[in-house]
Write an enzyme that holds these catalytic residues in place. Structure first.
Site, short mmCIF file in Angstrom:
data_model
loop_
_atom_site.label_atom_id
_atom_site.label_comp_id
_atom_site.label_asym_id
_atom_site.label_seq_id
_atom_site.Cartn_x
_atom_site.Cartn_y
_atom_site.Cartn_z
N LYS A 172 -25.11 -18.41 8.56
CA LYS A 172 -23.78 -18.78 9.25
C LYS A 172 -22.48 -18.74 8.44
CE LYS A 172 -25.78 -21.65 13.01
NZ LYS A 172 -25.46 -21.14 13.90
N ARG B 58 -35.01 -20.53 20.06
CA ARG B 58 -36.00 -19.96 20.87
C ARG B 58 -37.36 -19.89 20.29
NH1 ARG B 58 -32.13 -14.85 21.63
NH2 ARG B 58 -30.58 -16.48 21.06
#
Length: 504
Positions: free
Chosen positions: A277, A351
């Site tokens: 990120k 996920r």
């Protein structure tokens, strides 16, 4: 880590002339013709004098406004406090407006030990809302400072209400105290620094703080995760020296007739892994375990409320770091249950751990299966910072939204468009972990749906809650919501469990 103290709640009648407190809180609404004092406990003369002076004193009644005054002769409190209720007529005040006003006062009035709340709480529902707001607002986080806080939140709240003699009020106050404790403990976990709260220490905190609570805790370490094929957790956690954990928290009363399974995302810090990120704002990624904290405290609250429903919480704990053993873009991992996933972006890691949790929870054949996660930035793009996105089986999805509305939390039902399924097809594996960028919140849910099991050929009722925005408040405090961890969705899940346990 969980360090929030308990709060004493009591109720009295609206005749408060002889009741002493550090502060007396009254409400003001923002009327069409100016501010209006509501539910005044004072004499007509004193009430009229105070009402006539509101505008001159700068009181507007807008939400979150808090103005302090010197005490008058008719009160034993040290100070008089007026809190804004917002733009409402007194007759149309919602429970949530009262919850927020009481919480705003409790949040802002630090350093006052005892506060008497004389807000317009004429009914049991309104008194409960005031109590809940107080328990959510009376919070502080001081765990990492070298010196103790000088101004602590209130330790005792007295609620003046016309429902003080209602036989159901003690239970409502107990429920408010339990909910408040769960919300504050969730915030404590979310606010804890990631070098202190990591998979192993999180698991230990669960074990330590549930002793005597009637819960069964099972911790699955990295060796058993590897052996049993939890490829999502092991893949995401592979780059960190702090290895992943799966924690199962089970409340199973003998009188239970239904089973609710909850799966929480517990990424204790998310760098994005190899798909790292940007540095700006990355510190907030300590909040990426808010789903697991919410699940943990929801199960704890349900047990404390003694609800007749079995609830199993699955906390999927990992730290997503770009180490030498980290999963690479292009790797294929085998999830719990055998499905393979091509990892195209290691920052779509939530996920993956949730897929393991959903598959594991499905083996127990629950009546309903709900996962909750700070899953996608797309949730914030679609619904903003205060409204959770709810997807999944239509009936359960709508039940979650209804429970959120009853609890006073923002939630919105979203679809699972069938065309999105094709976007997570992989050329080399069963699935890819990313798909269509547009509608990314729903694409992530479509991925999770692949790991929901069946019972006798019928899919287990499932709902997905994306709380990426609501779980962490990086702007100014408001109502009963503090800066940083919010404790979002604990109330919603408890309300849903209450409805499930009451349904025939």
């Amino acid at each position: 880590m969980i360090n929030s103290s308990d709060l004493k709640l009591t109720a009295v009648s609206t005749d408060i002339k002889r009741i002493g407190a550090g502060a007396l809180v009254l409400g003001v609404v923002k009327g069409t013709d100016g501010p209006v004092l509501v539910a005044s406990p004072f004499s007509v003369k004193v009430t009229e004098t105070l009402q006539d002076s509101l505008t001159a004193l700068g009181v507007t009644g807008k939400a979150d406004e808090l103005v302090r005054f010197a005490a008058n002769a008719e009160m034993k409190a040290d100070i008089l406090v007026l809190v804004g209720l917002g733009s409402f007529e007194e007759s149309t005040l919602s429970d949530e407006a009262l919850r927020r006003a009481a919480g705003s006062a409790a949040r802002q009035l630090t350093g006052v030990n005892t506060i008497l709340f004389a807000l317009p709480a004429a009914t049991l529902s309104q008194a409960a809302a005031v109590a809940e707001g107080i328990t959510f607002g009376a919070y502080h986080f001081n765990n990492h400072r070298s010196t103790p806080a000088t101004k602590l939140p209130l330790s005792e709240a007295i609620i003046a209400t016309a429902a003080s003699a209602d036989k159901d009020l003690p239970a409502a106050l107990k429920r408010a105290a339990i909910l408040g404790r769960a919300v504050r403990a969730t915030r404590d976990l979310v606010n804890t620094a990631p070098n202190v709260l990591y998979p192993e220490s999180f698991a230990q905190e669960v074990k330590d703080t549930t002793k005597g609570a009637g819960l069964k805790v099972t911790i699955i370490d990295e060796k058993k995760l590897e052996k049993d094929g939890y490829g999502g957790l092991m893949g995401v956690g592979g780059g960190s020296v702090r290895k992943p954990r799966m924690v199962k928290v089970e409340y199973s009363p003998a009188k239970a007739t239904k089973h609710l399974a909850l799966v929480g995302k517990g990424i204790t810090f998310d760098t994005g892994g190899i798909s790292i990120k940007p540095a700006a704002g990355m510190h907030a990624m300590k909040s990426d375990m808010a789903g697991a904290a919410t699940v943990f405290q929801t199960v704890t609250a349900i047990a404390a409320l003694d609800l007749p429903i079995k609830v199993t919480g699955w906390l999927c704990l990992a730290e997503n770091m770009p180490g030498g053993a980290a999963t690479r873009p292009g790797d294929v991992i085998t999830m719990f249950g055998g499905k393979t996933v091509e990892v195209l972006n290691t920052d779509a890691e939530g996920r993956l751990v949730m897929g393991d949790g959903l598959a594991a929870a499905s083996l127990e054949k629950p009546d309903a299966l709900i996962d909750i996660a700070t899953l996608t930035g797309a949730q914030m793009v679609a619904l903003g910072l205060r409204t959770a996105g709810i997807m999944g089986d239509d009936t359960l999805r709508d039940a979650v939204v209804t429970a959120a509305t009853r609890a006073g939390e923002g939630a919105w039902a979203m679809p699972l468009p069938e065309e999105l399924r094709a976007t997570i097809d992989s050329q080399v594996a069963d699935l890819a972990n990313i798909g269509e960028r547009m509608g990314g919140m729903m694409t992530a849910a479509v991925f999770l749906n692949e790991f929901v099991g069946e019972v006798d050929g019928v899919k287990i009722p499932w709902a997905h809650m994306d709380i990426a925005g609501p779980a962490f408040n990086e702007s100014a405090p408001f109502g009963y919501t503090h800066k940083n961890g919010t404790g979002s969705s604990v109330r919603t899940l408890v309300a849903l469990a209450e409805e499930m346990s009451a349904a025939k």
